[in-house]
Write a protein that holds these residues in place. Sequence first.
Motif, PDB file in Angstrom:
ATOM      1  N   ILE B  40      60.982  58.550  50.583  1.00 12.84           N
ATOM      2  CA  ILE B  40      61.457  59.545  49.622  1.00 12.84           C
ATOM      3  C   ILE B  40      60.224  60.160  48.981  1.00 12.84           C
ATOM      4  O   ILE B  40      59.332  59.434  48.513  1.00 12.84           O
ATOM      5  CB  ILE B  40      62.334  58.876  48.552  1.00 12.84           C
ATOM      6  CG1 ILE B  40      63.611  58.360  49.213  1.00 12.84           C
ATOM      7  CG2 ILE B  40      62.648  59.833  47.428  1.00 12.84           C
ATOM      8  CD1 ILE B  40      64.524  57.641  48.255  1.00 12.84           C
ATOM      9  N   TYR B  41      60.138  61.469  48.996  1.00  9.00           N
ATOM     10  CA  TYR B  41      58.943  62.106  48.425  1.00  9.00           C
ATOM     11  C   TYR B  41      59.336  63.445  47.804  1.00  9.00           C
ATOM     12  O   TYR B  41      60.355  64.030  48.182  1.00  9.00           O
ATOM     13  CB  TYR B  41      57.861  62.280  49.494  1.00  9.00           C
ATOM     14  CG  TYR B  41      58.229  63.246  50.603  1.00  9.00           C
ATOM     15  CD1 TYR B  41      59.108  62.875  51.606  1.00  9.00           C
ATOM     16  CD2 TYR B  41      57.707  64.534  50.621  1.00  9.00           C
ATOM     17  CE1 TYR B  41      59.456  63.755  52.605  1.00  9.00           C
ATOM     18  CE2 TYR B  41      58.048  65.429  51.629  1.00  9.00           C
ATOM     19  CZ  TYR B  41      58.926  65.031  52.615  1.00  9.00           C
ATOM     20  OH  TYR B  41      59.278  65.902  53.597  1.00  9.00           O
ATOM     21  N   PRO B  42      58.544  63.935  46.867  1.00  6.81           N
ATOM     22  CA  PRO B  42      58.923  65.183  46.206  1.00  6.81           C
ATOM     23  C   PRO B  42      58.763  66.372  47.145  1.00  6.81           C
ATOM     24  O   PRO B  42      57.789  66.459  47.897  1.00  6.81           O
ATOM     25  CB  PRO B  42      57.943  65.288  45.030  1.00  6.81           C
ATOM     26  CG  PRO B  42      56.786  64.438  45.408  1.00  6.81           C
ATOM     27  CD  PRO B  42      57.308  63.357  46.296  1.00  6.81           C
ATOM     28  N   LEU B  72      62.742  65.263  48.001  1.00  8.55           N
ATOM     29  CA  LEU B  72      63.555  65.385  46.789  1.00  8.55           C
ATOM     30  C   LEU B  72      63.346  66.722  46.110  1.00  8.55           C
ATOM     31  O   LEU B  72      62.229  67.097  45.786  1.00  8.55           O
ATOM     32  CB  LEU B  72      63.179  64.292  45.787  1.00  8.55           C
ATOM     33  CG  LEU B  72      63.438  62.840  46.147  1.00  8.55           C
ATOM     34  CD1 LEU B  72      63.077  61.959  44.960  1.00  8.55           C
ATOM     35  CD2 LEU B  72      64.887  62.636  46.544  1.00  8.55           C
ATOM     36  N   LYS B  73      64.421  67.427  45.884  1.00  9.71           N
ATOM     37  CA  LYS B  73      64.376  68.631  45.048  1.00  9.71           C
ATOM     38  C   LYS B  73      64.190  68.181  43.600  1.00  9.71           C
ATOM     39  O   LYS B  73      64.370  67.009  43.278  1.00  9.71           O
ATOM     40  CB  LYS B  73      65.683  69.422  45.168  1.00  9.71           C
ATOM     41  CG  LYS B  73      65.940  69.944  46.556  1.00  9.71           C
ATOM     42  CD  LYS B  73      65.401  71.362  46.718  1.00  9.71           C
ATOM     43  CE  LYS B  73      65.636  71.867  48.124  1.00  9.71           C
ATOM     44  NZ  LYS B  73      64.417  72.355  48.762  1.00  9.71           N
ATOM     45  N   VAL B  80      73.555  60.639  45.675  1.00 10.78           N
ATOM     46  CA  VAL B  80      73.607  61.222  47.028  1.00 10.78           C
ATOM     47  C   VAL B  80      72.581  60.529  47.910  1.00 10.78           C
ATOM     48  O   VAL B  80      72.851  60.163  49.064  1.00 10.78           O
ATOM     49  CB  VAL B  80      73.352  62.745  46.973  1.00 10.78           C
ATOM     50  CG1 VAL B  80      73.258  63.333  48.379  1.00 10.78           C
ATOM     51  CG2 VAL B  80      74.440  63.439  46.175  1.00 10.78           C
ATOM     52  N   ILE B  81      71.378  60.318  47.343  1.00 10.78           N
ATOM     53  CA  ILE B  81      70.323  59.640  48.095  1.00 10.78           C
ATOM     54  C   ILE B  81      70.793  58.238  48.497  1.00 10.78           C
ATOM     55  O   ILE B  81      70.664  57.828  49.648  1.00 10.78           O
ATOM     56  CB  ILE B  81      69.037  59.529  47.226  1.00 10.78           C
ATOM     57  CG1 ILE B  81      68.510  60.918  46.882  1.00 10.78           C
ATOM     58  CG2 ILE B  81      67.976  58.676  47.915  1.00 10.78           C
ATOM     59  CD1 ILE B  81      67.870  61.642  48.014  1.00 10.78           C
ATOM     60  N   SER B  98      56.089  60.667  41.490  1.00  8.71           N
ATOM     61  CA  SER B  98      56.807  60.250  40.279  1.00  8.71           C
ATOM     62  C   SER B  98      58.241  60.768  40.243  1.00  8.71           C
ATOM     63  O   SER B  98      59.059  60.247  39.503  1.00  8.71           O
ATOM     64  CB  SER B  98      56.047  60.727  39.041  1.00  8.71           C
ATOM     65  OG  SER B  98      55.893  62.124  39.098  1.00  8.71           O
ATOM     66  N   ARG B  99      58.549  61.783  41.053  1.00  4.03           N
ATOM     67  CA  ARG B  99      59.884  62.368  41.006  1.00  4.03           C
ATOM     68  C   ARG B  99      60.958  61.332  41.333  1.00  4.03           C
ATOM     69  O   ARG B  99      62.023  61.316  40.741  1.00  4.03           O
ATOM     70  CB  ARG B  99      59.965  63.566  41.953  1.00  4.03           C
ATOM     71  CG  ARG B  99      61.221  64.373  41.781  1.00  4.03           C
ATOM     72  CD  ARG B  99      61.207  65.635  42.587  1.00  4.03           C
ATOM     73  NE  ARG B  99      60.298  66.643  42.050  1.00  4.03           N
ATOM     74  CZ  ARG B  99      60.085  67.822  42.616  1.00  4.03           C
ATOM     75  NH1 ARG B  99      60.708  68.145  43.742  1.00  4.03           N
ATOM     76  NH2 ARG B  99      59.251  68.676  42.073  1.00  4.03           N
TER      77      ARG B  99
END
Lengths: 683, 318
Positions: B40-42, B72-73, B80-81, B98-99
């Motif tokens: 998972i990344y921004p 990630l938006k 949802v994730i 950090s998102r």
Amino acid sequence: MDDEEALLNLYGGEEMISLATGNSKPISRAPAIATVITAEDIKEIGATDLDQVLETVPGLHVARNPSGYNPIYTFRGIFSQFNPQVLMLINGIPITNLFFGNRHQIWGGMPVQSIARVEVIRGPGSAIYGADAFAGVINIITKTKEDIGGTEIGGRAGSFNSWNGWALHGDNWGGFDVAVMLEYGDTDGQRRIINADAQTFFDSQFGTEASLAPGPVNLQRENIDARLDISREHWRLRAGLQRRSNFGTGAGVAQALDPNGRFASNRWNVDLTYHNPTFFSENWDVMAQASYFNTSQEVEHDVRLFPPGADFNSSPGIDFPQGVIGNPEVFERHARFKTSAFYTGFERHQIRVGAGMRYGDLYDVKEVKNYEFDFKTGLPRPLGGLRDVTGNLSQVFLRERDRKNYYAFLQDVWNFANDWEFTAGVRYDHFSDFGDTINPRLALVWATRYDLTTKLLYGRAFRAPSFAELFNINNPVAIGNPNLDPETIETVELAFDYRPTNALHLALSLFHYRWDDIIQFVPDPGTSVNVAKNAGKQKGLGLELEADWALTSTFHLLGNYAFQHSTDEKTGKNAGYAPQHQIYLRGSWEFLPHWRLTPQLNWVIDRARPAGDNRPAINNYSIFDLTLRRTAIKKHWEAAFSVRNLFDNDAREPSPAGNPSALIPNDLPLSGRSFFGEIRFRF
Amino acid sequence: MTAEKIRNCRQYFFLLVWLFLGGAGMGPVALADSPAIAVIYPDIREPYQSIFLKIIKGIEDKIKKTVKLYPLKKNYDPEVIKYHLRKARIQGVIVLGSRGLSAAKDLQSMFHVVIGAVLISPGGENLTGISLTPDPEIIFQKLLKIDPGIKQITLIYNQDQTEWLIDRAVKAARFYGIGINTFSVKNIREAAALYRDILPLLKEGKDAIWLPQDSTIDEQAILPLILQKAWEQNLVVFSSNLAHIPRGALFALYPDNERMGQSLADLMLKKITNGRESLGISPLRDLLIAVNTRTADHLGLNLMNRMKQDFDLIFPAR
């Protein structure tokens, strides 16, 4: 803290992130006065041709020659109509030719999508680059796999019925890094009006009405540029083709409008380069390179020196009902080999040593024409129809010749005290046609303070006479002279580089040069012809001031001011043509994320006429351009819109002086307002 | 050849090796055992995005198969994730940036979670991962390699932002037998006053100044003051901010993103083997080095010829 902020804290800036992730490389700062323009800058200013990029360089102004509107890259007041005083390189390999010593008479511009960066050195560079690195060196670095990083397809349409398309691809194929670049362009060109031309003058002398002036300049052309770059470990193979066709004659090859003449040119190159930064040991950085370059000037459609109906009273009736037709074609090939090495094994010295050879062969000269020159009057007279005079030395314009050049150079960068660096370099060149020349370069660089560097530079350079200057025949206006010496220049420069804050960079350079043995076509005593001689002398001085200021994280200001004063030592008068002052300003504003607006202003001031040209001084001009760019549309798309010369100012470049008067009296008009829209897709 | 084909060939090759070796000694990274990993990344713009893509490349190199990617938006929905992760039968989740951090804490109850590419202090929360902050031990090791004469380091830092690093820095300095003087301050004004007092006391050839990654370093006022004084007194300045190097600081360490990705993958594999227990946040040890050779020459260190191979970025470029 969000991610962008956190990463900014760590890396200190977006530019540093690009460096750290290997997406860009730090730009080297040679101990010369250099400017580097990156692909990002090129996009920012909306440049579509190399000349628009070069015009932003301090101390460099792009003037025009009437024939094909060929660029005259005028460094610091060093101006000449064919401009052989500038060395142009693509990836470090010269693309200048033997014929005129310039980029070619059928240059036809250079598109910019394949360019990763342009490095411009003002002042002499012969100690490293050899012949013709005289007034300045322009080195164009093309993109590699890393620069492209995927696939980009783009297109552009704009004023003058201009269409461009390109496709770039960079990837790893079976262990090889591969970059493929294709660019296509087609344009009708701007069509500003020439009020009076050379034929207007002859009409007044001979009572004819042949001139096509007033009439538009002819700048249509079609370009194909293709490049390939394959590399693996220490080896790199590059090949390129630059095809120019449907190339119009500008304001005419003899300064008389010619709407129908068309030239073409094929320039193709290939090089194989071996570079090993740790060859014998980590102290040896070795490079070897073999390269080949082939270039041509071809005629697609009869080129008219003077229009139909031209009459010079040399025969009864109209001399040239079809016009004066001359179709000169020239073919050249160049093979080069060079090897160089850096040695860093000494405690305080970095040695660079190199040697190489070049074989240049002007192997084919063709000409079809319907005139010959009358050596008594210097005017054309009918040859009795269109004839192929190829191989006929009493008629053809140029001899076929070749040239061999061997050279060796040595340079030492000596860090003789903690803040002092002394560079001494010397290069020896042997030419098969005019002998030997030795050119030194000295540079003293002082890290004055943590934020200030001072440089004192001295350099001597030479320009090899071109084959037109050596071997032109059968043209009374310009007869070659095989006994010419090379032109020389000596330059002293003092430069300061000041970075008071992270956001501000200032640079000032002061220069003085003496240009000697200038080759000019001068009247030969006792005859009515002009012969090439080492006849001219010029000296000049000036300065360039540059500022680069990031006012906020989204607004960036860049500007430069250049001043030069050059004197023709034969007449003691201003050497003319080049602007004495030039001001360039650019703002770059990211007003919303992914939206960037870039206005730029180029102000060209005080271009004197040379001695003997009695026309009133040419008007100053300023051109304002505006480019709007939107990136990251649905991630893959990018669009731009640009307007050039927004205020539609009347900008002109000086036409050559003439005797008794200039043949194109009202100078060479540049483009008025124009637009283009552009779209790119990356994946 | 497409990336897919290359990957297929590589898998085929590994399968052959695995069969040949009888499956012995391949450990947890062997193909058959590769766990399903998600990253998972921004979803941010370039050039920032390149950093995450490099880390992901490192992760995939180590796991030896592609991982599921969840960009990630800004206003993503953690539920949802979670739903997608469960549906994809993911075992381990590597959360970058950090998102996704708050979601990461939540995901820990269901998946093995490793966090990375985030400025987070080691220790404290019950997390496993690698901080973006360079390990002082590596910094000091490089410092002594560049200038073996250094005996003492001076660090002026912001109490709130850098306090957690001090213990580790003191231990590392002790390990290398050098002294460290640390001064905590509350704001820029205190920092400026302290620099003015302390800089004249420092000794050429023995003292080094460490510029931390916090708000004590003001780009407009304090940094020029430090760099100017250091230049005049021939003092070594090293920094935790890469942009200080072209300005005139001697060297800085910055993340080796690909190797960091490999380390994160290692950590994930370890975590999967060890169970749910937290392995803690460690400082970053996968580092590259940038140096300023102009400053090095000024200090008489003559680095270029001695150890140019060791540097990843050199300013000013030659």
